[in-house]
Design a protein around this motif. Structure first.
Motif, PDB file in Angstrom:
ATOM      1  N   LEU A   1       0.790  -1.223   0.000  1.00 39.97           N
ATOM      2  CA  LEU A   1       0.000   0.000   0.000  1.00 39.97           C
ATOM      3  C   LEU A   1       0.825   1.277   0.000  1.00 39.97           C
ATOM      4  N   MET A   2       1.958   1.261   0.668  1.00 39.20           N
ATOM      5  CA  MET A   2       2.773   2.466   0.779  1.00 39.20           C
ATOM      6  C   MET A   2       4.067   2.282  -0.009  1.00 39.20           C
ATOM      7  N   SER A   3       4.328   3.209  -0.935  1.00 43.10           N
ATOM      8  CA  SER A   3       5.506   3.072  -1.787  1.00 43.10           C
ATOM      9  C   SER A   3       6.341   4.342  -1.846  1.00 43.10           C
ATOM     10  N   GLY A   4       5.979   5.333  -1.044  1.00 44.59           N
ATOM     11  CA  GLY A   4       6.750   6.571  -1.025  1.00 44.59           C
ATOM     12  C   GLY A   4       6.333   7.578  -2.073  1.00 44.59           C
ATOM     13  N   VAL A   5       5.342   7.222  -2.896  1.00 46.82           N
ATOM     14  CA  VAL A   5       4.846   8.145  -3.914  1.00 46.82           C
ATOM     15  C   VAL A   5       3.722   8.974  -3.310  1.00 46.82           C
ATOM     16  N   LYS A   6       3.919  10.272  -3.272  1.00 48.95           N
ATOM     17  CA  LYS A   6       2.920  11.151  -2.671  1.00 48.95           C
ATOM     18  C   LYS A   6       1.769  11.402  -3.640  1.00 48.95           C
ATOM     19  N   PRO A   7       0.530  11.221  -3.186  1.00 50.61           N
ATOM     20  CA  PRO A   7      -0.604  11.415  -4.080  1.00 50.61           C
ATOM     21  C   PRO A   7      -0.938  12.883  -4.296  1.00 50.61           C
ATOM     22  N   VAL A   8      -1.451  13.154  -5.484  1.00 54.11           N
ATOM     23  CA  VAL A   8      -2.012  14.470  -5.758  1.00 54.11           C
ATOM     24  C   VAL A   8      -3.528  14.319  -5.745  1.00 54.11           C
ATOM     25  N   ALA A   9      -4.217  15.349  -5.323  1.00 49.82           N
ATOM     26  CA  ALA A   9      -5.676  15.294  -5.277  1.00 49.82           C
ATOM     27  C   ALA A   9      -6.207  15.019  -6.683  1.00 49.82           C
ATOM     28  N   ASN A  10      -7.084  14.029  -6.807  1.00 48.99           N
ATOM     29  CA  ASN A  10      -7.609  13.678  -8.123  1.00 48.99           C
ATOM     30  C   ASN A  10      -8.919  12.922  -7.967  1.00 48.99           C
ATOM     31  N   ASN A  11      -9.494  12.545  -9.092  1.00 53.75           N
ATOM     32  CA  ASN A  11     -10.792  11.867  -9.092  1.00 53.75           C
ATOM     33  C   ASN A  11     -10.695  10.388  -9.458  1.00 53.75           C
ATOM     34  N   VAL A  12      -9.511   9.803  -9.321  1.00 52.10           N
ATOM     35  CA  VAL A  12      -9.349   8.380  -9.607  1.00 52.10           C
ATOM     36  C   VAL A  12      -9.833   7.578  -8.397  1.00 52.10           C
ATOM     37  N   SER A  13     -10.876   6.798  -8.562  1.00 56.13           N
ATOM     38  CA  SER A  13     -11.404   5.983  -7.469  1.00 56.13           C
ATOM     39  C   SER A  13     -10.504   4.774  -7.229  1.00 56.13           C
ATOM     40  N   ILE A  14     -10.404   4.360  -5.972  1.00 57.43           N
ATOM     41  CA  ILE A  14      -9.510   3.273  -5.591  1.00 57.43           C
ATOM     42  C   ILE A  14     -10.273   2.197  -4.833  1.00 57.43           C
ATOM     43  N   LEU A  15     -10.003   0.944  -5.197  1.00 54.68           N
ATOM     44  CA  LEU A  15     -10.529  -0.202  -4.459  1.00 54.68           C
ATOM     45  C   LEU A  15      -9.352  -1.069  -4.038  1.00 54.68           C
ATOM     46  N   VAL A  16      -9.231  -1.286  -2.733  1.00 49.58           N
ATOM     47  CA  VAL A  16      -8.160  -2.127  -2.194  1.00 49.58           C
ATOM     48  C   VAL A  16      -8.780  -3.396  -1.641  1.00 49.58           C
ATOM     49  N   LEU A  17      -8.326  -4.544  -2.152  1.00 50.04           N
ATOM     50  CA  LEU A  17      -8.823  -5.853  -1.735  1.00 50.04           C
ATOM     51  C   LEU A  17      -7.672  -6.568  -1.042  1.00 50.04           C
ATOM     52  N   ASN A  18      -7.785  -6.710   0.261  1.00 44.93           N
ATOM     53  CA  ASN A  18      -6.658  -7.100   1.103  1.00 44.93           C
ATOM     54  C   ASN A  18      -6.973  -8.350   1.919  1.00 44.93           C
ATOM     55  N   GLY A  19      -5.968  -9.196   2.081  1.00 42.55           N
ATOM     56  CA  GLY A  19      -6.112 -10.337   2.973  1.00 42.55           C
ATOM     57  C   GLY A  19      -5.919  -9.902   4.413  1.00 42.55           C
ATOM     58  N   ALA A  20      -6.884 -10.173   5.262  1.00 46.17           N
ATOM     59  CA  ALA A  20      -6.805  -9.715   6.650  1.00 46.17           C
ATOM     60  C   ALA A  20      -5.613 -10.312   7.396  1.00 46.17           C
ATOM     61  N   ASP A  21      -5.121 -11.470   6.938  1.00 43.11           N
ATOM     62  CA  ASP A  21      -3.979 -12.127   7.582  1.00 43.11           C
ATOM     63  C   ASP A  21      -2.697 -12.013   6.751  1.00 43.11           C
ATOM     64  N   ASP A  22      -2.664 -11.033   5.865  1.00 39.85           N
ATOM     65  CA  ASP A  22      -1.502 -10.833   4.994  1.00 39.85           C
ATOM     66  C   ASP A  22      -0.334 -10.265   5.803  1.00 39.85           C
ATOM     67  N   THR A  23       0.716 -11.051   5.970  1.00 40.35           N
ATOM     68  CA  THR A  23       1.873 -10.602   6.762  1.00 40.35           C
ATOM     69  C   THR A  23       2.773  -9.649   5.986  1.00 40.35           C
ATOM     70  N   PHE A  24       2.515  -9.498   4.689  1.00 41.52           N
ATOM     71  CA  PHE A  24       3.294  -8.566   3.873  1.00 41.52           C
ATOM     72  C   PHE A  24       2.720  -7.150   3.921  1.00 41.52           C
ATOM     73  N   VAL A  25       1.526  -7.015   4.502  1.00 43.66           N
ATOM     74  CA  VAL A  25       0.879  -5.700   4.624  1.00 43.66           C
ATOM     75  C   VAL A  25       0.495  -5.519   6.093  1.00 43.66           C
TER      76      VAL A  25
END
Length: 208
Positions: free
Chosen positions: A114-138
């Motif tokens: 989820l975090m990559s160091g790229v700072k977001p600019v305000a925009n209208n691009v909708s985002i959907l994040v589908l995440n494993g609740a037990d994901d040890t990488f996040v």
């Protein structure tokens, strides 16, 4: 519809997903992030190929915009209704394309960082994040930082956690990969099906 692969590259899995999207009626384009159709089958090589993209956002931007240029040359492509989905590494890169306001209606991240160091600019691009609740990488901290970042930039997003799911939960090959390399990755059929339906609803909404 653009698809950004897992860190393994342009393997059969991402090609199957492209076929599935085509079956839904979308023009599906898988992006060859590494070039020359490169595919690797072990985490050491995959990590070496993926690492530069996390450290330099312009690399992903260049790969994405090269694919975008090709699509813009296709007469039947609807250039006003484009979205990107990504898996794992690809999910992180898809989120970055939203952060830098590429011409997309939305992006979907499946079990991506989820975090990559790229700072977001305000925009209208909708985002959907589908995440494993037990994901040890996040981590939980990463999730909290992501939500704070999105809220601060006033970017519209939806975050969905799938109980019991770990990293790579959509990939049927993940369980065997996890055993082979002692990685906490595994397929989760229920989360795979639920997340695909969630994506379909999201795409229907943004493409109205």
């Amino acid at each position: 519809m653009f698809i950004i692969p897992e860190w393994w590259g342009m393997n059969d899995y991402v090609k199957r997903r492209a076929e599935q999207l085509a079956g839904l009626g979308y023009m599906a384009v898988a992006i060859d992030m590494y070039g020359d159709g490169k595919v690797v089958d072990n985490p050491d090589d995959a990590g070496k190929l993926a690492k530069p993209f996390y450290g330099n956002a312009d690399l992903a931007k260049q790969s994405f915009e090269a694919a975008l240029k090709q699509v813009q040359n296709i007469q039947k492509a609807n250039k006003t209704k484009m979205a990107a989905i990504g898996y794992c590494f690809g999910g992180a890169m898809a989120l970055n394309m939203a952060r830098i306001n590429e011409p997309l209606k939305g992006v979907v991240s499946f079990h991506g960082n989820l975090m990559s160091g790229v700072k977001p600019v305000a925009n209208n691009v909708s985002i959907l994040v589908l995440n494993g609740a037990d994901d040890t990488f996040v981590s939980k901290d990463e999730i909290a930082s992501f939500k704070k970042e999105m809220d601060s930039a006033k970017i519209q997003y939806k975050f969905v956690d799938y109980p019991g799911a770990v990293h790579s939960f959509t990939n049927p090959d993940a369980t065997e990969t996890g055993k082979k390399y002692n990685m906490k990755v595994a397929y989760n059929e229920a989360a795979d099906k639920a997340s695909w339906e969630e994506m379909k609803g999201f795409l229907n909404k943004i493409f109205k």
